[in-house]
Design a protein around this motif. Structure first.
Motif, PDB file in Angstrom:
ATOM      1  N   PRO A   1      26.931  36.407   1.340  1.00 31.19           N
ATOM      2  CA  PRO A   1      25.732  37.560   1.648  1.00 31.19           C
ATOM      3  C   PRO A   1      25.692  37.908   3.131  1.00 31.19           C
ATOM      4  N   PRO A   2      25.257  38.986   3.196  1.00 31.54           N
ATOM      5  CA  PRO A   2      24.934  39.554   4.498  1.00 31.54           C
ATOM      6  C   PRO A   2      24.154  38.581   5.458  1.00 31.54           C
ATOM      7  N   PRO A   3      24.354  38.524   6.794  1.00 29.10           N
ATOM      8  CA  PRO A   3      23.354  37.714   7.418  1.00 29.10           C
ATOM      9  C   PRO A   3      22.126  38.255   7.590  1.00 29.10           C
ATOM     10  N   VAL A   4      21.032  37.343   7.608  1.00 27.41           N
ATOM     11  CA  VAL A   4      19.734  37.559   7.594  1.00 27.41           C
ATOM     12  C   VAL A   4      19.550  38.072   9.210  1.00 27.41           C
ATOM     13  N   HIS A   5      18.764  39.028   9.329  1.00 27.22           N
ATOM     14  CA  HIS A   5      18.325  39.839  10.512  1.00 27.22           C
ATOM     15  C   HIS A   5      17.174  39.541  10.724  1.00 27.22           C
ATOM     16  N   LYS A   6      16.278  38.837  11.744  1.00 23.98           N
ATOM     17  CA  LYS A   6      15.330  38.826  12.018  1.00 23.98           C
ATOM     18  C   LYS A   6      14.580  39.822  12.917  1.00 23.98           C
ATOM     19  N   VAL A   7      13.465  40.334  12.994  1.00 20.83           N
ATOM     20  CA  VAL A   7      13.129  41.504  14.035  1.00 20.83           C
ATOM     21  C   VAL A   7      12.718  40.417  15.392  1.00 20.83           C
ATOM     22  N   TYR A   8      11.765  39.500  15.369  1.00 22.82           N
ATOM     23  CA  TYR A   8      11.565  38.820  16.374  1.00 22.82           C
ATOM     24  C   TYR A   8      12.031  37.543  16.408  1.00 22.82           C
ATOM     25  N   LEU A   9      12.774  37.070  17.685  1.00 25.73           N
ATOM     26  CA  LEU A   9      13.619  35.913  17.972  1.00 25.73           C
ATOM     27  C   LEU A   9      12.693  35.110  18.853  1.00 25.73           C
ATOM     28  N   THR A  10      12.997  33.766  18.476  1.00 23.65           N
ATOM     29  CA  THR A  10      12.550  32.924  19.792  1.00 23.65           C
ATOM     30  C   THR A  10      13.686  32.777  20.821  1.00 23.65           C
ATOM     31  N   LEU A  11      13.264  31.949  21.876  1.00 26.23           N
ATOM     32  CA  LEU A  11      14.229  32.186  22.865  1.00 26.23           C
ATOM     33  C   LEU A  11      15.542  31.347  22.688  1.00 26.23           C
ATOM     34  N   LYS A  12      15.447  30.507  21.698  1.00 26.69           N
ATOM     35  CA  LYS A  12      16.764  29.915  21.350  1.00 26.69           C
ATOM     36  C   LYS A  12      17.607  30.750  20.469  1.00 26.69           C
ATOM     37  N   GLU A  13      16.827  31.323  19.541  1.00 28.62           N
ATOM     38  CA  GLU A  13      17.852  32.315  18.802  1.00 28.62           C
ATOM     39  C   GLU A  13      18.172  33.406  19.453  1.00 28.62           C
ATOM     40  N   LEU A  14      17.399  33.890  20.496  1.00 28.17           N
ATOM     41  CA  LEU A  14      17.964  34.998  21.415  1.00 28.17           C
ATOM     42  C   LEU A  14      19.158  34.496  22.219  1.00 28.17           C
ATOM     43  N   GLN A  15      18.883  33.508  23.049  1.00 25.25           N
ATOM     44  CA  GLN A  15      20.130  33.002  23.605  1.00 25.25           C
ATOM     45  C   GLN A  15      21.474  32.715  22.826  1.00 25.25           C
ATOM     46  N   ALA A  16      21.329  32.495  21.709  1.00 20.41           N
ATOM     47  CA  ALA A  16      22.358  32.355  20.432  1.00 20.41           C
ATOM     48  C   ALA A  16      23.070  33.685  20.486  1.00 20.41           C
ATOM     49  N   HIS A  17      22.422  34.729  20.498  1.00 20.21           N
ATOM     50  CA  HIS A  17      22.846  35.969  20.398  1.00 20.21           C
ATOM     51  C   HIS A  17      23.448  36.554  21.805  1.00 20.21           C
ATOM     52  N   ILE A  18      22.951  36.225  22.959  1.00 15.90           N
ATOM     53  CA  ILE A  18      23.364  37.024  24.025  1.00 15.90           C
ATOM     54  C   ILE A  18      23.934  36.126  25.368  1.00 15.90           C
ATOM     55  N   SER A  19      23.765  34.829  24.955  1.00 20.05           N
ATOM     56  CA  SER A  19      24.170  33.822  25.950  1.00 20.05           C
ATOM     57  C   SER A  19      23.814  34.189  27.517  1.00 20.05           C
ATOM     58  N   ILE A  20      22.577  34.105  27.590  1.00 17.47           N
ATOM     59  CA  ILE A  20      22.013  34.382  29.046  1.00 17.47           C
ATOM     60  C   ILE A  20      21.018  33.412  29.075  1.00 17.47           C
ATOM     61  N   PRO A  21      21.035  32.656  30.458  1.00 22.01           N
ATOM     62  CA  PRO A  21      20.404  31.659  30.859  1.00 22.01           C
ATOM     63  C   PRO A  21      18.625  31.945  30.511  1.00 22.01           C
ATOM     64  N   LYS A  22      17.952  30.936  30.346  1.00 18.51           N
ATOM     65  CA  LYS A  22      16.598  31.077  30.219  1.00 18.51           C
ATOM     66  C   LYS A  22      16.050  31.596  31.358  1.00 18.51           C
ATOM     67  N   LYS A  23      16.268  31.307  32.438  1.00 19.76           N
ATOM     68  CA  LYS A  23      15.673  31.558  33.765  1.00 19.76           C
ATOM     69  C   LYS A  23      15.825  33.123  34.038  1.00 19.76           C
ATOM     70  N   THR A  24      17.087  33.501  33.762  1.00 18.93           N
ATOM     71  CA  THR A  24      17.186  34.975  33.920  1.00 18.93           C
ATOM     72  C   THR A  24      16.323  35.845  32.789  1.00 18.93           C
TER      73      THR A  24
END
Length: 72
Positions: free
Chosen positions: A8-31
């Motif tokens: 099945p296609p991946p489920v896309h959420k509109v709002y992401l937690t910080l951890k979910e966002l970091q998994a997508h963009i690999s940018i440090p929390k501080k940034t």
């Protein structure tokens, strides 16, 4: 010959937690924190803060921002 079922296609959420966002963009929390604090990312556009403590990041707008697209 029978081919395996298509996953099945991946489920896309509109709002992401910080951890979910970091998994997508690999940018440090501080940034990410700095971008939210210095106005690079706008409250209500790129993120929301419904509890006053935990932010949720609006993935469609962040994805557009990463691509350099204008968000209206």
């Amino acid at each position: 010959m029978i081919s395996p079922p298509t996953p099945p296609p991946p489920v896309h959420k509109v709002y992401l937690t910080l951890k979910e966002l970091q998994a997508h963009i690999s940018i440090p929390k501080k940034t990410i924190d700095n971008w939210c604090s210095d106005g690079t990312w706008k409250l209500g556009v790129h993120f929301i803060n419904p509890t006053g403590r935990k932010r949720f990041y609006h993935w469609p707008n962040i994805e557009k921002w990463l691509k350099g697209e204008v968000i209206e």
